[in-house]
Motif scaffolding. Sequence first.
Motif, PDB file in Angstrom:
ATOM      1  N   ALA A 119       0.835  -1.199   0.000  1.00  0.00           N
ATOM      2  CA  ALA A 119       0.000   0.000   0.000  1.00  0.00           C
ATOM      3  C   ALA A 119       0.875   1.256   0.000  1.00  0.00           C
ATOM      4  N   PRO A 120       0.481   2.279  -0.758  1.00  0.00           N
ATOM      5  CA  PRO A 120       1.253   3.511  -0.779  1.00  0.00           C
ATOM      6  C   PRO A 120       1.149   4.267   0.540  1.00  0.00           C
ATOM      7  N   LEU A 121       2.131   5.137   0.786  1.00  0.00           N
ATOM      8  CA  LEU A 121       2.114   5.997   1.960  1.00  0.00           C
ATOM      9  C   LEU A 121       1.467   7.325   1.580  1.00  0.00           C
ATOM     10  N   THR A 122       0.727   7.902   2.499  1.00  0.00           N
ATOM     11  CA  THR A 122       0.092   9.190   2.236  1.00  0.00           C
ATOM     12  C   THR A 122       0.465  10.187   3.333  1.00  0.00           C
ATOM     13  N   TYR A 123       0.657  11.425   2.919  1.00  0.00           N
ATOM     14  CA  TYR A 123       0.949  12.528   3.840  1.00  0.00           C
ATOM     15  C   TYR A 123      -0.023  13.653   3.501  1.00  0.00           C
ATOM     16  N   GLU A 124      -0.682  14.173   4.528  1.00  0.00           N
ATOM     17  CA  GLU A 124      -1.706  15.190   4.293  1.00  0.00           C
ATOM     18  C   GLU A 124      -1.562  16.302   5.314  1.00  0.00           C
ATOM     19  N   THR A 125      -1.774  17.542   4.863  1.00  0.00           N
ATOM     20  CA  THR A 125      -1.683  18.696   5.746  1.00  0.00           C
ATOM     21  C   THR A 125      -3.045  19.370   5.850  1.00  0.00           C
ATOM     22  N   ALA A 126      -3.305  19.944   7.010  1.00  0.00           N
ATOM     23  CA  ALA A 126      -4.550  20.673   7.245  1.00  0.00           C
ATOM     24  C   ALA A 126      -4.391  22.115   6.766  1.00  0.00           C
ATOM     25  N   TYR A 127      -5.500  22.846   6.758  1.00  0.00           N
ATOM     26  CA  TYR A 127      -5.442  24.266   6.402  1.00  0.00           C
ATOM     27  C   TYR A 127      -4.518  24.997   7.373  1.00  0.00           C
ATOM     28  N   GLY A 128      -3.686  25.870   6.837  1.00  0.00           N
ATOM     29  CA  GLY A 128      -2.800  26.687   7.659  1.00  0.00           C
ATOM     30  C   GLY A 128      -1.582  25.968   8.203  1.00  0.00           C
ATOM     31  N   LYS A 129      -1.352  24.712   7.793  1.00  0.00           N
ATOM     32  CA  LYS A 129      -0.232  23.930   8.315  1.00  0.00           C
ATOM     33  C   LYS A 129       0.742  23.575   7.194  1.00  0.00           C
ATOM     34  N   ILE A 130       2.022  23.578   7.530  1.00  0.00           N
ATOM     35  CA  ILE A 130       3.094  23.193   6.603  1.00  0.00           C
ATOM     36  C   ILE A 130       3.850  22.035   7.224  1.00  0.00           C
ATOM     37  N   GLU A 131       4.182  21.043   6.414  1.00  0.00           N
ATOM     38  CA  GLU A 131       4.879  19.863   6.936  1.00  0.00           C
ATOM     39  C   GLU A 131       6.012  19.470   5.997  1.00  0.00           C
ATOM     40  N   THR A 132       7.148  19.110   6.584  1.00  0.00           N
ATOM     41  CA  THR A 132       8.294  18.628   5.809  1.00  0.00           C
ATOM     42  C   THR A 132       8.398  17.114   5.966  1.00  0.00           C
ATOM     43  N   VAL A 133       8.488  16.426   4.822  1.00  0.00           N
ATOM     44  CA  VAL A 133       8.525  14.968   4.797  1.00  0.00           C
ATOM     45  C   VAL A 133       9.837  14.520   4.164  1.00  0.00           C
ATOM     46  N   ARG A 134      10.571  13.652   4.843  1.00  0.00           N
ATOM     47  CA  ARG A 134      11.780  13.061   4.270  1.00  0.00           C
ATOM     48  C   ARG A 134      11.426  11.677   3.755  1.00  0.00           C
ATOM     49  N   LEU A 135      11.576  11.480   2.451  1.00  0.00           N
ATOM     50  CA  LEU A 135      11.222  10.210   1.831  1.00  0.00           C
ATOM     51  C   LEU A 135      12.345   9.189   1.999  1.00  0.00           C
ATOM     52  N   ALA A 136      12.013   7.934   1.736  1.00  0.00           N
ATOM     53  CA  ALA A 136      12.966   6.848   1.958  1.00  0.00           C
ATOM     54  C   ALA A 136      14.205   6.968   1.083  1.00  0.00           C
ATOM     55  N   ASP A 137      14.087   7.630  -0.076  1.00  0.00           N
ATOM     56  CA  ASP A 137      15.237   7.745  -0.988  1.00  0.00           C
ATOM     57  C   ASP A 137      16.117   8.933  -0.655  1.00  0.00           C
ATOM     58  N   GLY A 138      15.777   9.690   0.409  1.00  0.00           N
ATOM     59  CA  GLY A 138      16.553  10.856   0.801  1.00  0.00           C
ATOM     60  C   GLY A 138      15.990  12.162   0.300  1.00  0.00           C
ATOM     61  N   SER A 139      14.992  12.113  -0.582  1.00  0.00           N
ATOM     62  CA  SER A 139      14.351  13.333  -1.058  1.00  0.00           C
ATOM     63  C   SER A 139      13.560  13.980   0.073  1.00  0.00           C
ATOM     64  N   VAL A 140      13.478  15.312   0.011  1.00  0.00           N
ATOM     65  CA  VAL A 140      12.741  16.062   1.027  1.00  0.00           C
ATOM     66  C   VAL A 140      11.603  16.812   0.340  1.00  0.00           C
ATOM     67  N   VAL A 141      10.390  16.626   0.856  1.00  0.00           N
ATOM     68  CA  VAL A 141       9.215  17.282   0.289  1.00  0.00           C
ATOM     69  C   VAL A 141       8.595  18.156   1.370  1.00  0.00           C
ATOM     70  N   THR A 142       8.400  19.438   1.040  1.00  0.00           N
ATOM     71  CA  THR A 142       7.711  20.346   1.947  1.00  0.00           C
ATOM     72  C   THR A 142       6.300  20.538   1.432  1.00  0.00           C
ATOM     73  N   LEU A 143       5.326  20.137   2.241  1.00  0.00           N
ATOM     74  CA  LEU A 143       3.924  20.211   1.841  1.00  0.00           C
ATOM     75  C   LEU A 143       3.295  21.493   2.359  1.00  0.00           C
ATOM     76  N   ASN A 144       2.676  22.231   1.457  1.00  0.00           N
ATOM     77  CA  ASN A 144       1.943  23.420   1.866  1.00  0.00           C
ATOM     78  C   ASN A 144       0.611  23.007   2.488  1.00  0.00           C
ATOM     79  N   ALA A 145      -0.114  23.980   3.008  1.00  0.00           N
ATOM     80  CA  ALA A 145      -1.396  23.708   3.654  1.00  0.00           C
ATOM     81  C   ALA A 145      -2.378  23.053   2.686  1.00  0.00           C
ATOM     82  N   ASN A 146      -3.278  22.241   3.249  1.00  0.00           N
ATOM     83  CA  ASN A 146      -4.338  21.591   2.472  1.00  0.00           C
ATOM     84  C   ASN A 146      -3.774  20.871   1.254  1.00  0.00           C
ATOM     85  N   SER A 147      -2.799  19.992   1.472  1.00  0.00           N
ATOM     86  CA  SER A 147      -2.156  19.255   0.379  1.00  0.00           C
ATOM     87  C   SER A 147      -2.079  17.776   0.729  1.00  0.00           C
TER      88      SER A 147
END
Length: 328
Positions: A119-147
Motif C-alpha cells: 500500500a502507498p504511503l500518504t501525507y496530508e496537511t490541514a489548512y494553515g499547516k506546513i509539513e516537511t517529509v523526508r522520503l525513503a530515498d533521501g528526497s525532502v518534500v515540503t507540503l503546503n497547507a491543504n495538500s
Amino acid sequence: MPYFAFTVDDFCKDPYFIRWVTTPTDESDAFWQAFMREYPHKQADIQLAIGYIHTIHFQEMDPTPADLDRLKQRIFRDIAAPPPVRVIRWYQRPYLAVAAVLFLVVSVAMGWWLYQAKAPLTYETAYGKIETVRLADGSVVTLNANSLLTVTKHLTDGPVREVWLRGEAYFDVAKRNGARFIVHTPDATIVVLGTEFNVNTRREQTHIVLHEGKVQLTTNRQPAVVMHPGDMATVTPTEQRVRLQRVQPAQYEAWKESSLILDGKPLTEILNTLEDTFGVTIKLEDTELAKKSLTGKLRTEVADDCIENLALILDMRVEKDGTTYRFK
C-alpha cells in the motif's frame, strides 16, 4: 452444565445428552425441550448432534430369520444398485467448520499483510499547516497547507520513484543512481533526476516553478517540454498544453517560510492563495480592486492576522463572518 455454550462435539460427548437421545425419559425430554425453547439458537447444533449419535449408537439384538432374509435381500439390492451416499457438508462437521474458519482468518490476515506491504504511503496537511517529509530515498518534500502527497511504498527498490500530488509542495529530489523521480499531478507528469522545484495543483491547473536543475514535463496532448531554472510552466486540464514563462522562483517558494511575496501579483491571485491556504472565503465589495497589483510581503502563520495586514495594505476595512472575510 453450561449447555448454552456447548458445541456439537460437546453435545455428542455429554452422557446426559446421549441418554436423552438414545433412551429418552419424560424428565430428560422435558429438560431438553425447555432448553431449546430458552436457547433457540442452539436447536441446529442439537439436531446435528442427535443425527451423529443415532449414526453411531445402536442396540444389540439377535436377528430373527425374517430379519436375516430381509438383510440378505437388501444386500443383493445394494450390490445391484448401491444406495445413494449421504453427503455431509463441511459446515455439518464441526472440526471442518473450525478449520474452514481458521483458513479464512489466515487468508484474510495474509491478504491484509500483503496489502499493507504494498500500500502507498500518504501525507496530508490541514489548512494553515506546513509539513516537511523526508522520503525513503533521501528526497525532502515540503507540503503546503491543504495538500496531499501519495508515495509508493518501496520507493528505493526500482529504477523509477513515483509520487502523486494534490495541492502544493516543494521538492528537493535526491540523486539516486540515475533512478528517475516522477511527480504525477491531475494535469501533467514531471520527470526529474535530481533537482529542486515547486508544484502547485490548485484552482484546476498545475504550476511548476523550477528552482534548480532540469525537469521534463509531459501532458496527454503535448510531447516532453524541458524546463530550466527560473521557468514556470502552467498546464490546464482543458488545454493540456504547457505554457512557459520566466519568473523569480523565490516568489513562489516563500510559503515554506510562512510568507507570501506580493511583488507584481494581482490581488485576485493573492486572495486565491489565501483562500487555499486557510480554507476561507474572501469577498471584495470593490471589484475594480481585483485588477490591482501589490508589492510587499505577508506573514501567513495566522489567518486573521494575515488578512488584517492585507486590509491595511489596501487601506480597507475587513469584516469576518465565520470563515468569510469581506473587504469594504
